[in-house]
Design a protein around this motif. Structure first.
Motif, short mmCIF file in Angstrom:
data_model
loop_
_atom_site.label_atom_id
_atom_site.label_comp_id
_atom_site.label_asym_id
_atom_site.label_seq_id
_atom_site.Cartn_x
_atom_site.Cartn_y
_atom_site.Cartn_z
N PRO A 1 0.79 -1.24 0.00
CA PRO A 1 0.00 0.00 0.00
C PRO A 1 0.82 1.28 0.00
O PRO A 1 0.30 2.35 -0.35
CB PRO A 1 -0.83 -0.11 1.29
N LYS A 2 2.09 1.22 0.37
CA LYS A 2 2.91 2.44 0.42
C LYS A 2 3.52 2.74 -0.94
O LYS A 2 4.11 1.85 -1.58
CB LYS A 2 4.04 2.29 1.45
N GLU A 3 3.40 3.97 -1.37
CA GLU A 3 3.94 4.37 -2.68
C GLU A 3 5.46 4.43 -2.62
O GLU A 3 6.01 5.02 -1.69
CB GLU A 3 3.32 5.72 -3.07
N GLY A 4 6.09 3.81 -3.60
CA GLY A 4 7.55 3.77 -3.62
C GLY A 4 8.13 2.50 -3.02
O GLY A 4 9.35 2.31 -3.02
N SER A 5 7.27 1.61 -2.51
CA SER A 5 7.76 0.41 -1.83
C SER A 5 8.50 -0.52 -2.81
O SER A 5 9.56 -1.06 -2.47
CB SER A 5 6.61 -0.34 -1.17
N LEU B 1 11.89 0.86 -3.54
CA LEU B 1 12.79 0.65 -2.40
C LEU B 1 13.32 -0.79 -2.42
O LEU B 1 14.52 -1.03 -2.26
CB LEU B 1 12.05 0.92 -1.08
N ASP C 1 1.89 -0.17 -6.21
CA ASP C 1 2.38 0.47 -4.97
C ASP C 1 1.48 1.66 -4.64
O ASP C 1 1.65 2.75 -5.16
CB ASP C 1 3.86 0.87 -5.07
N ASN D 1 0.39 4.92 -6.73
CA ASN D 1 1.42 5.36 -7.67
C ASN D 1 1.39 4.61 -8.99
O ASN D 1 0.83 5.10 -9.96
CB ASN D 1 2.80 5.25 -7.00
N ASN E 1 4.39 13.60 0.08
CA ASN E 1 3.35 12.57 0.01
C ASN E 1 3.32 11.76 1.32
O ASN E 1 4.26 11.01 1.61
CB ASN E 1 3.66 11.65 -1.18
N PRO E 2 2.26 11.88 2.11
CA PRO E 2 2.24 11.16 3.39
C PRO E 2 2.20 9.64 3.23
O PRO E 2 2.52 8.91 4.17
CB PRO E 2 0.96 11.67 4.07
N ASN E 3 1.84 9.17 2.04
CA ASN E 3 1.79 7.72 1.82
C ASN E 3 3.06 7.18 1.16
O ASN E 3 3.11 6.02 0.74
CB ASN E 3 0.56 7.36 0.96
N CYS E 4 4.08 8.03 1.06
CA CYS E 4 5.36 7.59 0.46
C CYS E 4 6.06 6.66 1.44
O CYS E 4 6.02 6.86 2.66
CB CYS E 4 6.23 8.81 0.16
N ILE E 5 6.77 5.67 0.91
CA ILE E 5 7.48 4.70 1.75
C ILE E 5 8.54 5.41 2.61
O ILE E 5 8.90 4.93 3.68
CB ILE E 5 8.12 3.58 0.88
N CYS F 1 8.18 7.45 -4.69
CA CYS F 1 6.74 7.50 -5.00
C CYS F 1 6.42 8.32 -6.25
O CYS F 1 5.28 8.36 -6.68
CB CYS F 1 5.95 8.05 -3.81
N ARG G 1 5.87 14.83 -7.52
CA ARG G 1 6.67 16.03 -7.81
C ARG G 1 6.36 17.12 -6.80
O ARG G 1 5.20 17.31 -6.44
CB ARG G 1 6.36 16.51 -9.23
#
Lengths: 296, 142
Positions: free
Chosen positions: A99-103, A106, A120, A123, B106-110, B132, B135
């Motif tokens: 659920p986390k964007e960018g996971s 990473l 992700d 995103n 982004n608060p939902n960014c890893i 994420c 921008r």
């Protein structure tokens, strides 16, 4: 080779995957992945992505191992990073949904094995975009120059953002139709226009008479503060059989699924409705993605 | 207003008025910093009308680190002081890449879970989160 974002891919890479998927679907290609192991790590719910990856692995002669968050050491507080580092030792490639964007990025940064992003957060979902492109090309014979209408909640749907980007790459004409307040981020639209000279038309009323492809996604009622407004908008943006009277005869209707009530059930049986076929296209496309990830 | 000279350290001049606190945050100088620090806010300036100045004793800021200050105050000038004299002077420039500093909007960014941040500048001067893909404007990062 990791598959994390459609942004990382060049048009020729995408075309290579679509051609490869076509060969798999036609039974003209034997996968070179026999004996490899795929790990599917889905930290949140999935039906199509997970099952079609597992099916693609089996059809490619691979084995798969499945990570179930509810019975894993996540329950003991293990971190995402430690989890993927551990699983890396058990498989040749990992498909990750989180659920986390960018996971997924990473994971790709810290692992040596190929990582495929199975979604992700809000995103990216690159393999869904590849399935969408494949389904459009299979139905219409081309992508370039087609009028593609993206219809629904364009603000929150990750599939729409990625698809709009890819359509820009393939020189399609894009019409964005969404309720007020659920429009695609204007900065993102401007970026697409600048990057690809993409022709984008924005509408806030359901209209698709010019569309060659109508791509629908769910309007999430929970996004509205006023339940009555949510009900009114979802009803107005629900596609009914009568709405298709003015549409082109060879219109293709796609949907990433699951669909709830945004498409009237009577449409499922119409020749224009291609969303279940689209979901089935997930297997050959993901076979091609696995080959790309493990052999590129 | 009189502030003593420093023997070794960094003087950051031409900071946009009101941004001194953010500069301190970027340089990770907090309440436990063991040396003298002078923060001047809303100092009259011919060029900027008003500006902030920060004088830090005992810390020489690297050019790479100093450039992060450009995110909140482009045009700030850095003076590296050794033996009570200016050893090096330069104006900060927006970095092409910001790594390990700042936060994604982004608060939902890893990275909100503790992963190290990384941003790259794009053609229009905005920064994209490596993870994420959100921008952000330069100032949103700090």
């Amino acid at each position: 080779m990791d598959v994390i974002s459609i942004r990382d891919m060049e048009k020729k890479d995408i075309e290579e995957i679509l051609d490869s998927a076509e060969a798999y679907a036609a039974g003209k290609k034997k996968s070179p992945l026999s004996g490899k192991v795929l790990a599917t790590l889905f930290f949140e719910a999935s039906t199509r992505t997970k099952l079609s990856f597992q099916s693609a692995a089996l059809r490619s002669g691979m084995e798969y191992i499945d990570f179930l968050p509810e019975t894993s050491s996540l329950k003991k507080g293990e971190s995402f990073e430690d989890t993927v580092k551990t699983v890396e030792g058990y498989a040749d490639a990992l498909v990750i949904r989180h659920p986390k964007e960018g996971s997924a990025r990473l994971a790709a940064d810290i692992l040596g094995k190929p990582v495929i992003n199975g979604g992700d957060g809000g995103n990216q979902h690159p393999t869904q975009t590849l399935i969408d492109l494949y389904s459009i090309r299979k139905s219409k014979g081309r992508i370039k120059g087609l009028n593609v209408t993206l219809f629904g909640d364009l603000k929150h749907a990750r599939t729409m953002r990625s698809l709009a980007y890819a359509l820009g790459m393939f020189e399609a004409k894009v019409t964005l139709v969404s309720p007020v307040g659920l429009e695609m981020d204007p900065l993102y639209v401007k970026e697409l226009e600048d990057r690809f000279s993409l022709q984008v038309h924005v509408k806030t009323e359901p209209e698709f008479s010019e569309a060659d492809v109508l791509y629908v996604c769910r309007i999430q009622q929970e996004r509205f503060a006023d339940p009555m407004e949510a009900k009114r908008v979802t009803e107005r943006f629900r596609i009914k059989k009568d709405d298709l009277k003015g549409a082109k005869d060879d219109l293709v209707i796609l949907h990433p699924l699951p669909k709830i009530n945004e498409i009237e059930g009577a449409i499922d049986g119409m020749k224009q409705a291609r969303y279940f076929e689209q979901a089935h296209n997930g297997v050959p496309v993901r076979q091609a993605v696995l080959e790309y990830a493990l052999h590129k | 207003m009189q502030v003593d000279k420093i023997e070794m350290g960094t003087v950051i001049d031409h900071i946009r008025a009101g941004k001194a606190a953010k500069v301190m945050k970027i340089l990770e100088i907090g309440e436990n910093y063991p040396h003298r620090v002078a923060i001047l806010i809303n100092v009259p300036s011919k060029m900027m009308k008003t500006k902030d100045i920060v004088k830090i004793e005992g810390k020489v800021v690297s050019e790479e680190h100093a450039n992060i200050i450009a995110l909140v105050s482009p045009g700030a000038s850095i003076n590296i002081i050794r033996n009570s004299a200016i050893e090096k002077k330069f104006t900060v420039a927006l970095p092409k890449e910001v790594s390990g500093l700042g936060r994604c909007a982004n608060p939902n960014c890893i990275t909100a879970e503790g992963a190290k941040t990384k941003f790259r500048m794009e053609g229009d001067g905005r920064y994209r989160c490596h993870f994420c893909e959100r921008r952000s404007g330069a100032e949103e990062l700090v």
